[in-house]
Design a protein around this motif. Structure first.
Motif, PDB file in Angstrom:
ATOM      1  N   LEU A 329       0.838  -1.194   0.000  1.00  0.00           N
ATOM      2  CA  LEU A 329       0.000   0.000   0.000  1.00  0.00           C
ATOM      3  C   LEU A 329       0.878   1.250   0.000  1.00  0.00           C
ATOM      4  CD1 LEU A 329      -2.584  -1.333   2.569  1.00  0.00           C
ATOM      5  CD2 LEU A 329      -3.068  -0.790   0.170  1.00  0.00           C
ATOM      6  N   PRO A 330       0.455   2.296  -0.701  1.00  0.00           N
ATOM      7  CA  PRO A 330       1.290   3.494  -0.863  1.00  0.00           C
ATOM      8  C   PRO A 330       1.381   4.315   0.420  1.00  0.00           C
ATOM      9  CG  PRO A 330      -0.900   3.857  -1.816  1.00  0.00           C
ATOM     10  CD  PRO A 330      -0.851   2.413  -1.378  1.00  0.00           C
ATOM     11  N   ARG A 341      -1.880  12.144   0.367  1.00  0.00           N
ATOM     12  CA  ARG A 341      -1.653  12.108   1.817  1.00  0.00           C
ATOM     13  C   ARG A 341      -1.156  10.753   2.312  1.00  0.00           C
ATOM     14  NH1 ARG A 341      -5.938  14.960   0.495  1.00  0.00           N
ATOM     15  NH2 ARG A 341      -7.343  13.181   0.684  1.00  0.00           N
ATOM     16  N   LYS A 342      -0.387  10.066   1.491  1.00  0.00           N
ATOM     17  CA  LYS A 342       0.144   8.763   1.890  1.00  0.00           C
ATOM     18  C   LYS A 342       1.670   8.720   1.849  1.00  0.00           C
ATOM     19  CE  LYS A 342      -3.869   6.826   2.574  1.00  0.00           C
ATOM     20  NZ  LYS A 342      -4.291   6.316   3.892  1.00  0.00           N
ATOM     21  N   ASP A 349       0.579  -5.261   3.752  1.00  0.00           N
ATOM     22  CA  ASP A 349      -0.478  -5.869   4.556  1.00  0.00           C
ATOM     23  C   ASP A 349      -0.637  -7.337   4.192  1.00  0.00           C
ATOM     24  OD1 ASP A 349      -1.099  -3.656   6.013  1.00  0.00           O
ATOM     25  OD2 ASP A 349      -3.083  -3.326   5.125  1.00  0.00           O
ATOM     26  N   GLY A 350      -1.072  -8.118   5.160  1.00  0.00           N
ATOM     27  CA  GLY A 350      -1.310  -9.534   4.917  1.00  0.00           C
ATOM     28  C   GLY A 350      -0.044 -10.346   5.053  1.00  0.00           C
ATOM     29  N   ALA A 351      -0.124 -11.589   4.605  1.00  0.00           N
ATOM     30  CA  ALA A 351       1.034 -12.483   4.689  1.00  0.00           C
ATOM     31  C   ALA A 351       2.199 -11.914   3.892  1.00  0.00           C
ATOM     32  CB  ALA A 351       0.660 -13.865   4.171  1.00  0.00           C
ATOM     33  N   GLN A 352       3.373 -11.898   4.493  1.00  0.00           N
ATOM     34  CA  GLN A 352       4.550 -11.337   3.843  1.00  0.00           C
ATOM     35  C   GLN A 352       5.044 -12.252   2.714  1.00  0.00           C
ATOM     36  OE1 GLN A 352       5.997  -8.138   4.915  1.00  0.00           O
ATOM     37  NE2 GLN A 352       3.871  -8.221   5.633  1.00  0.00           N
ATOM     38  N   PRO A 353       5.705 -11.697   1.707  1.00  0.00           N
ATOM     39  CA  PRO A 353       6.293 -12.524   0.652  1.00  0.00           C
ATOM     40  C   PRO A 353       7.233 -13.565   1.253  1.00  0.00           C
ATOM     41  CG  PRO A 353       6.394 -10.205   0.057  1.00  0.00           C
ATOM     42  CD  PRO A 353       5.957 -10.253   1.485  1.00  0.00           C
TER      43      PRO A 353
END
Length: 467
Positions: A329-330, A341-342, A349-353
């Motif tokens: 996510l940016p 605004r990021k 997010d979620g399971a990592q590579p």
């Protein structure tokens, strides 16, 4: 109008990382190249660019290239985010500021009070010292004695031409590349320039293809054969865009990639542009306004991938990431971009590579999504042409094509559109563009299961407000 084409065209392309001088035939074929690393110094008084490696390269390379082909035309080309402050003798009154410089917070706050409105310059205040107006304001405020010695202001691009010819000019693409220095609608100096008393410091505007002077003896060696005409010069990203215009293309979106991913669409009206999505305008060498959007694509790919080589990305790995809901996510840098605004809030997010392939595949997926957001930000609806490093990333391109089902995605075979486009500038005759063919390859869309639903969920999370 000229009666003959130049025999040899030398492009002096001063990039942020490397400086190169490339020799072209009039048909657009590059025949030789010399290169040196661009030099950046930490300071004092602030991080700045050392122009001398560029000058030294010109001193040796231009005579060498002239022995291959008589160099009749030299086209200065450089990144747009720097200004040269010249004193009465033509020396530097202040070092050329590096755009990674971080202005003091009080300087930024005060500058915001006087910065031109978005609907005047069609560019927002960029991070760091990327905005020319902020650079000059900082120099004027913090170093008043040195700034008082300034007699001439030229973009970094035209400083290259000044060192080669001794003639100082400005040029419309160089003055209008998100600088706060030009009123986009009128193509006159901005209200900021007039308010700060800088108006008389800018020399005349020359055409990019105009001969401003001739190569001085310092750069000719002992037996220079060519005419050595130094042209007005061009902003590097605009040069790249012009190469496609010179191929006869009209309604299209160019996604030019490298350190930055910059999208150009000449069909998008100014009314479509939104300041907080990092949309802006460039002005091409003919004075036409081109809607743009951008993000720090090369750097963000590098961060998300962890430096894993791009060719290790696979469709299978992307399918696993999509199925697991792993999302990048940016944004991973504080450098603007299409999702407002990021800055510096990027996360996975979620399971990592689980391995290198998944890591770089996530980078390809993320950057394809961010390019799609860039395209939305400028209401792109025609063919999408991708050049630069992303054009060689088959996985990223195919994912982008799947994300843009109503548009064709085409990969350019140009390996350096910037220098090729700058060379084409030397062939403009009386404002008439040359016609130079190029090859484009249509990209077949990927078939990642669930990608549309994944991207919709990604967008919700990417644009979510802070709780």
């Amino acid at each position: 109008m000229r009666s003959k084409k130049p025999r040899g065209i030398a492009v002096v392309d001063v990039g942020y990382t490397n400086t190169k001088i490339a020799l072209f035939l009039p048909d657009g074929t590059m025949v030789a190249e010399h290169k040196v690393v661009s030099r950046h110094l930490d300071g004092p008084p602030y991080p700045h660019i050392d122009p001398e490696p560029m000058v030294a390269l010109c001193r040796t390379a231009l005579p060498d290239l002239d022995r291959i082909l008589p160099v009749d035309a030299i086209v200065p080309c450089a990144h747009g985010a720097a200004m040269a402050c010249l004193d009465a003798e033509g020396g530097l009154a202040l070092p050329i500021m590096d755009y990674i410089s971080q202005p003091p917070s009080e300087i930024i706050a005060d500058y915001r009070k006087i910065a031109p409105k978005f609907d005047e310059t069609y560019c927002t205040l960029l991070p760091m010292a990327l905005t020319h107006g902020l650079q000059l304001y900082w120099q004027q405020r913090a170093f008043p004695g040195s700034f008082a010695r300034v007699k001439t202001l030229v973009p970094w691009i035209q400083y290259v031409g000044f060192r080669l010819s001794g003639e100082a000019v400005t040029e419309i693409s160089s003055m209008s590349c998100q600088t706060h220095l030009m009123n986009t609608r009128t193509q006159e100096l901005s209200s900021l320039v007039m308010r700060q008393g800088w108006t008389q410091l800018f020399p005349r505007i020359a055409n990019a293809w105009e001969t401003i002077g001739y190569l001085t003896s310092e750069f000719r060696g002992s037996d220079f054969r060519g005419e050595g005409r130094v042209l007005g010069g061009v902003h590097d990203s605009t040069a790249n865009f012009m190469r496609y215009v010179c191929a006869g293309l009209d309604h299209f979106t160019l996604v030019s990639t490298g350190t930055w991913s910059i999208s150009f669409d000449p069909s998008t009206p100014l009314s479509q542009l939104v300041e907080d999505r990092d949309t802006n305008t460039n002005t091409d060498v003919l004075g036409r306004t081109v809607a743009c959007s951008r993000f720090f694509g090369g750097k963000e790919f590098e961060i998300v991938s962890g430096g894993v080589p791009a060719h290790l990305a696979t469709f299978e790995a992307i399918a696993r990431l999509v199925a697991r809901g792993t999302r990048a996510l940016p944004s991973f840098t504080d450098s603007g971009g299409p999702v407002p605004r990021k800055g510096a809030k990027g996360r996975i997010d979620g399971a990592q590579p689980v391995d290198d392939s998944e890591r770089v595949s996530l980078a390809a997926l993320y950057c394809a999504q961010m390019v799609s957001e860039q395209l939305d930000a400028i209401a792109s609806k025609h063919d999408i042409i991708v050049d630069g490093p992303y054009s060689q990333n088959s996985v990223l391109l195919a994912v982008l094509s799947q994300l843009r089902p109503g548009q064709r995605v085409l990969a350019s075979d140009l390996r350096d559109g910037t220098t090729a486009g700058a060379a084409a500038i030397a062939l403009i005759d009386g404002g008439k563009l040359p016609t130079i063919e190029l090859n484009l390859t249509e990209i077949k869309a990927a078939a990642i299961p669930g990608l549309a639903e994944y991207h919709a969920a990604w967008r919700i999370e990417a644009y979510a407000s802070e709780s």
